[in-house]
Write a protein that holds these residues in place. Structure first.
Motif, PDB file in Angstrom:
ATOM      1  N   GLY A 116       0.836  -1.200   0.000  1.00 28.36           N
ATOM      2  CA  GLY A 116       0.000   0.000   0.000  1.00 28.36           C
ATOM      3  C   GLY A 116       0.866   1.243   0.000  1.00 28.36           C
ATOM      4  O   GLY A 116       1.974   1.245  -0.547  1.00 28.36           O
ATOM      5  N   SER A 187       1.164  -4.602  10.296  1.00 29.36           N
ATOM      6  CA  SER A 187       0.054  -4.861   9.372  1.00 29.36           C
ATOM      7  C   SER A 187      -1.156  -5.399  10.122  1.00 29.36           C
ATOM      8  O   SER A 187      -1.022  -5.959  11.215  1.00 29.36           O
ATOM      9  CB  SER A 187       0.464  -5.871   8.286  1.00 29.36           C
ATOM     10  N   GLY A 191      -8.203  -5.438   7.931  1.00 30.21           N
ATOM     11  CA  GLY A 191      -8.688  -4.150   7.431  1.00 30.21           C
ATOM     12  C   GLY A 191      -8.581  -4.026   5.914  1.00 30.21           C
ATOM     13  O   GLY A 191      -8.826  -2.945   5.364  1.00 30.21           O
ATOM     14  N   TYR A 196      -9.324  -1.066  -1.196  1.00 26.81           N
ATOM     15  CA  TYR A 196      -8.971  -2.181  -2.082  1.00 26.81           C
ATOM     16  C   TYR A 196      -9.485  -1.963  -3.495  1.00 26.81           C
ATOM     17  O   TYR A 196     -10.256  -1.031  -3.757  1.00 26.81           O
ATOM     18  CB  TYR A 196      -9.513  -3.492  -1.503  1.00 26.81           C
ATOM     19  N   VAL A 225     -10.572   4.591   7.331  1.00 27.95           N
ATOM     20  CA  VAL A 225      -9.146   4.728   7.008  1.00 27.95           C
ATOM     21  C   VAL A 225      -8.566   5.936   7.748  1.00 27.95           C
ATOM     22  O   VAL A 225      -7.437   5.904   8.248  1.00 27.95           O
ATOM     23  CB  VAL A 225      -8.921   4.857   5.480  1.00 27.95           C
ATOM     24  N   PHE A 228      -7.855   4.949  11.377  1.00 25.02           N
ATOM     25  CA  PHE A 228      -6.674   4.075  11.407  1.00 25.02           C
ATOM     26  C   PHE A 228      -5.402   4.892  11.179  1.00 25.02           C
ATOM     27  O   PHE A 228      -4.391   4.712  11.865  1.00 25.02           O
ATOM     28  CB  PHE A 228      -6.825   2.979  10.336  1.00 25.02           C
ATOM     29  N   ALA A 229      -5.451   5.812  10.200  1.00 23.02           N
ATOM     30  CA  ALA A 229      -4.259   6.569   9.810  1.00 23.02           C
ATOM     31  C   ALA A 229      -3.740   7.427  10.960  1.00 23.02           C
ATOM     32  O   ALA A 229      -2.528   7.501  11.201  1.00 23.02           O
ATOM     33  CB  ALA A 229      -4.586   7.440   8.603  1.00 23.02           C
ATOM     34  N   PHE A 317       1.349   4.779   6.315  1.00 18.11           N
ATOM     35  CA  PHE A 317       0.182   3.921   6.552  1.00 18.11           C
ATOM     36  C   PHE A 317      -0.513   3.732   5.219  1.00 18.11           C
ATOM     37  O   PHE A 317      -0.364   4.569   4.320  1.00 18.11           O
ATOM     38  CB  PHE A 317      -0.775   4.565   7.560  1.00 18.11           C
ATOM     39  N   ALA A 319      -3.028   0.826   2.465  1.00 18.82           N
ATOM     40  CA  ALA A 319      -3.813  -0.378   2.186  1.00 18.82           C
ATOM     41  C   ALA A 319      -3.077  -1.595   2.726  1.00 18.82           C
ATOM     42  O   ALA A 319      -1.855  -1.653   2.789  1.00 18.82           O
ATOM     43  CB  ALA A 319      -4.037  -0.504   0.689  1.00 18.82           C
ATOM     44  N   LEU A 321      -4.399  -3.636   5.852  1.00 21.25           N
ATOM     45  CA  LEU A 321      -3.782  -2.352   6.201  1.00 21.25           C
ATOM     46  C   LEU A 321      -2.324  -2.563   6.600  1.00 21.25           C
ATOM     47  O   LEU A 321      -1.990  -3.596   7.183  1.00 21.25           O
ATOM     48  CB  LEU A 321      -4.525  -1.693   7.375  1.00 21.25           C
ATOM     49  N   THR A 322      -1.504  -1.582   6.304  1.00 20.98           N
ATOM     50  CA  THR A 322      -0.111  -1.623   6.723  1.00 20.98           C
ATOM     51  C   THR A 322       0.259  -0.294   7.351  1.00 20.98           C
ATOM     52  O   THR A 322      -0.372   0.731   7.080  1.00 20.98           O
ATOM     53  CB  THR A 322       0.820  -1.829   5.508  1.00 20.98           C
ATOM     54  N   TRP A 323       1.291  -0.308   8.172  1.00 20.35           N
ATOM     55  CA  TRP A 323       1.883   0.933   8.649  1.00 20.35           C
ATOM     56  C   TRP A 323       3.354   0.674   8.957  1.00 20.35           C
ATOM     57  O   TRP A 323       3.769  -0.478   9.127  1.00 20.35           O
ATOM     58  CB  TRP A 323       1.168   1.485   9.891  1.00 20.35           C
TER      59      TRP A 323
END
Ligand code: ACO
Length: 338
Positions: A116, A187, A191, A196, A225, A228-229, A317, A319, A321-323
């Protein structure tokens, strides 16, 4: 764990954006939106759009060439190319292989990394491991996107937010006391449906129905999102700092993923950082996904805002989800080699 072994850091940077500027005013004529709504809710004023026929590898190549020049190395000195992207030229081959061919890097390995919008920090972390163990000396990391190709230009919830661009960094050895101090990758695959593209892969292969249903375009639950972000950027940075044995007082600059000025401001508040220590380019380029962090960093390096020894926190951060968070003590390679 804080980094050990040979110190790995950034020793060259470059970026590229397409010439075409798409303003909010122009978007008003395309979907039911207003310049005021976009600016108030996202901070975005304009974004760049790739020319017809211009693909992600074309943008990546321009940024990569500048980064090699900035590092003062030739293509033959590149050992590995990692391209972080969500918008490859095609499903096969990897964008990194096209860049390898066009750059003329005879002995470089090459692969793409899909994480992402977090892809650049993931790639930076991978690149640093190769340098740290002494396997490779120069790893070219590129974040490049032509998001305009996967946007539904009839969906006002998404099409106003993104833009095209590329940022590149050469990762190589730096003196003791400089370079990457710590990276933290995270990750939460549960989410995935928040951001997507429904069709075009192995689950729902392309067909007339998928095209007619506009299933090849990005879909996003913006509100979720957003929540989450803010968490990922703010709390993620605090956790990474603690793991590195550093505090917020040690941070000179935050380089957050450029998705929305409100996310960036909320993360800055969480870290108790004033906005003059936060790099921002979302107003001019929108969300360029994997390109946003290297583009913002390179701009600040060019402006000499970032100085030798500054502690930089990059927070991404996206899709998945990843960060991810990378903490780096800046090595002013330009001054040292000049
Ligand atoms: N113009 C006008 N109105 C709009 C637009 C638009 N372009 N887009 C949405 N709206 C409407 C919505 O339909 C909604 O209307 P409704 O209440 O009648 O349903 C209304 O505006 C408000 O929607 P909210 O979701 O409450 O607006 P919010 O303040 O949350 O802002 C936004 C929306 C900008 C999408 C925000 O949620 C956001 O930025 N989310 C994160 C998006 C993001 O960062 N994505 C990428 C992250 S990862 C990566 O980079 C790939």
């Amino acid at each position: 764990m804080p980094e050990s072994g040979t110190r790995a850091g950034i020793i060259g940077m470059g970026s590229y954006v397409p010439e075409r500027v798409l303003t909010n005013r122009e978007l008003e004529a395309m979907v039911n939106t207003t310049d005021q709504w976009i600016v108030e809710r996202s901070g975005i004023r304009e974004r760049r759009i790739a020319a017809p026929g211009q693909a992600t590898s074309d943008l990546a190549l321009e940024a990569a060439r500048k980064a090699l020049e900035d590092a003062g190395i030739g293509p033959e000195e590149v050992d590995l190319i990692i391209v972080a992207t969500n918008t490859p030229d095609s499903l096969l081959p990897a964008v990194a292989c096209i860049v390898q061919d066009n750059l003329g890097t005879p002995r470089a390995g090459a692969f793409d990394l899909l994480a992402g919008c977090t892809g650049f920090i993931y790639s930076l972390s991978v690149a640093a491991q190769f340098v740290r163990v002494g396997m490779y000396r120069h790893v070219l990391v590129v974040g490049a996107e032509t998001l305009s190709r996967i946007l539904d230009w009839e969906d006002r919830n998404t099409c106003v937010l993104f833009g095209d661009g590329a940022g590149a960094a050469v990762v190589g050895p730096v003196p003791e006391g400089y370079g990457l101090i710590h990276t933290k990758l995270g990750s939460d695959g549960s989410g995935g449906p928040l951001l997507y593209i429904p069709a075009g892969g192995s689950r729902i292969p392309p067909s007339r129905e998928t095209v007619e249903g506009r299933l090849h375009f990005v879909r996003m639950n913006g509100r979720e999102v957003f929540r989450f972000a803010v968490r990922a950027c703010g709390d993620g940075s605090l956790e990474a700092l603690e793991e590195a044995g550093l505090s917020v007082d040690d941070v000179d600059f935050l380089v957050p993923h450029q998705a929305n000025i409100r996310i960036i401001e909320a993360a800055a508040r969480r870290l108790n950082l004033s906005m003059d220590r936060v790099l921002v380019n979302v107003d001019r380029y929108g969300n360029t996904s994997t390109a946003s962090i290297p583009m913002a960093l390179e701009e600040a390096v060019n402006q000499e805002r970032i100085r030798d020894g500054d502690n930089i926190v990059m927070a991404g951060f996206g899709a998945g989800l990843t960060w991810a968070v990378a903490i780096m003590r800046w090595y002013n390679y330009r001054k040292k080699s000049g």
